[in-house]
Design an enzyme around this catalytic site. Structure first.
Site, PDB file in Angstrom:
ATOM      1  CE  LYS A  52      10.444   8.929   1.996  1.00 57.99           C
ATOM      2  NZ  LYS A  52       9.361   8.673   3.433  1.00 57.99           N
TER       3      LYS A  52
ATOM      4  CB  SER B 110     -16.223  10.163   0.923  1.00 59.25           C
ATOM      5  OG  SER B 110     -14.789   9.809   0.817  1.00 59.25           O
TER       6      SER B 110
END
Length: 427
Positions: A226, A174
């Site tokens: 948000k 990763s």
């Protein structure tokens, strides 16, 4: 030869100031030592100057001019070196290999040290000499921002033209592979784990449990996205779709980064989130060679390279005993009606006492105080608690003092006149 023998005799002879003849010998010996010192200084300055480039020699010469004794001419020795005569002005000597080590956590917090180490390498390395960096990498990845910054630090080496070899002895997955793909030469051990070119997020959701308990968690936002999926909000399909889109965007950037830095890869074949062991990773061109970091280092040594282990150690943080609650000037100022000992006791009582446990030297600060100072602090703060001193337990509560003997836990109230009986006893 006779003169040299005479000098040696003069140097070894004790200096006696009782006769005129011994004074002359002492002065003669002193004169010889002064000349010898000047010669040694001159040789030293000249050798150091040859290790510098022209700009460094100019700076050192300016410093020597300010400190030179009249007539020594040390500064002129530096300036007399012709441009290109110094070691730093021309490429010579063995190739330098700078060994770095990065064992990353989830936050890639080690990137702070890595940036300092790379800065040190860039200030010292010479690409004309063939200098290179050997990075021992071991991490399973973590945050996008953390490992993105780590990769950007390695990019600085490539931008400077310094060859980068990365060795993976155990894992570079990763975010770890985000760093590894920057290598000019990528080496992995046979059973190292590589790949995991993908993005994931895990968010626990407590909405149903909170709903059963009758707890409503309110989140007020401005902006459509948000807050999408959170631990306290009942997720809906739109929220999940938005998070998925965000992950896809990060994944696309991840694939583009790996593909551009390692073009030999078939990025669509390997960017599946899977991991591979060394031998299979080699078949997929995820690595260039199967070996260990030890073998690579030995290889560089056989080539005649000078290997330098570069490690940045942050300076120790000197945290004040006063902590964030009290300024030093306030602690020791006599203006607040308490002595500095009482103020320090106040600081201890406000939850900082545990920080002294097992700290050499700090415990003595507390031990040097008196019961009176501690009691003053207790009274000033109406501290509903206690402090144990061996077999004594002191307690202050509701504006009254209590003292307990032994381990019984039974407290007796102490009157003011009794309190002062303990004033000078160290606790």
């Amino acid at each position: 030869e006779e003169k040299e023998e005479e000098k040696e005799v003069e140097r070894s002879e004790p200096v006696r100031m009782f006769t005129r003849g011994s004074q002359r010998k002492a002065l003669k010996r002193l004169s010889a030592l002064v000349v010898e010192r000047a010669e040694v200084e001159a040789r030293f300055v000249k050798k150091v100057g040859k290790l510098m480039n022209e700009e460094q020699r100019q700076k050192m010469a300016s410093t020597l001019k300010a400190k030179d004794d009249p007539g020594t001419g040390l500064a002129s020795l530096l300036l007399d070196l012709a441009p290109g005569e110094g070691h730093a002005d021309k490429v010579q000597g063995n190739k330098h290999v700078y060994l770095l080590d990065f064992s990353g956590d989830v936050q890639a917090s080690q990137v702070k040290n890595l940036s300092q180490e790379i800065t040190a390498v860039l200030r010292s390395a010479n690409k004309e000499r063939g200098d290179e960096v050997l990075l021992k990498l071991g991490t399973g990845g973590g945050t996008v921002s953390g490992y993105g910054l780590a990769g950007a630090q390695l990019q600085r080496l490539k931008d400077a033209g310094i060859k980068l070899t990365i060795c993976v002895d155990q894992i570079a997955a990763s975010g770890g592979y985000m760093m590894a793909c920057l290598a000019d030469r990528l080496v992995a051990s046979p059973f190292a784990t590589l790949g995991s070119i993908g993005v994931v997020t895990d968010i626990p959701n407590l909405y149903d449990r909170l709903d059963r308990e009758g707890v409503e968690f309110l989140t007020i936002t401005a902006g459509q996205y948000k807050r999408t999926v959170t631990p306290f909000k009942k997720p809906d399909e739109e929220d999940i779709a938005k998070v998925k889109a965000d992950l896809e965007q990060v994944w696309a950037l991840f694939k583009d980064w790996v593909g551009s830095n390692r073009p030999v890869l078939d990025i669509n074949e390997v960017a599946t989130g899977e991991t591979w062991l060394g031998k299979d990773a080699l078949k997929l061109n995820l690595v260039d060679q199967l070996s260990t970091s030890d073998e690579v280092m030995m290889e560089k040594m056989k080539e005649g390279a000078d290997i330098f282990y570069v490690r940045y150690s942050p300076p120790p943080v000197r945290q004040s005993l006063l902590g964030p609650r009290t300024e030093a000037s306030d602690m020791f100022a006599p203006s607040q009606g308490m002595s500095w000992q009482a103020k320090l006791a106040t600081w201890l009582l406000n939850g900082n006492l545990a920080g002294l446990q097992g700290s050499p030297g700090l415990g003595g600060v507390a031990q040097g105080m008196t019961n009176g100072a501690l009691q003053d602090a207790m009274r000033a703060n109406n501290f509903a608690g206690g402090y144990r001193n061996g077999n004594h337990m002191l307690r202050y509560e509701n504006n009254k003092y209590f003292m307990a003997q032994g381990q019984s836990g039974m407290y007796d109230q102490i009157e003011d006149e009794q309190r002062y009986r303990y004033d000078n006893r160290p606790f």
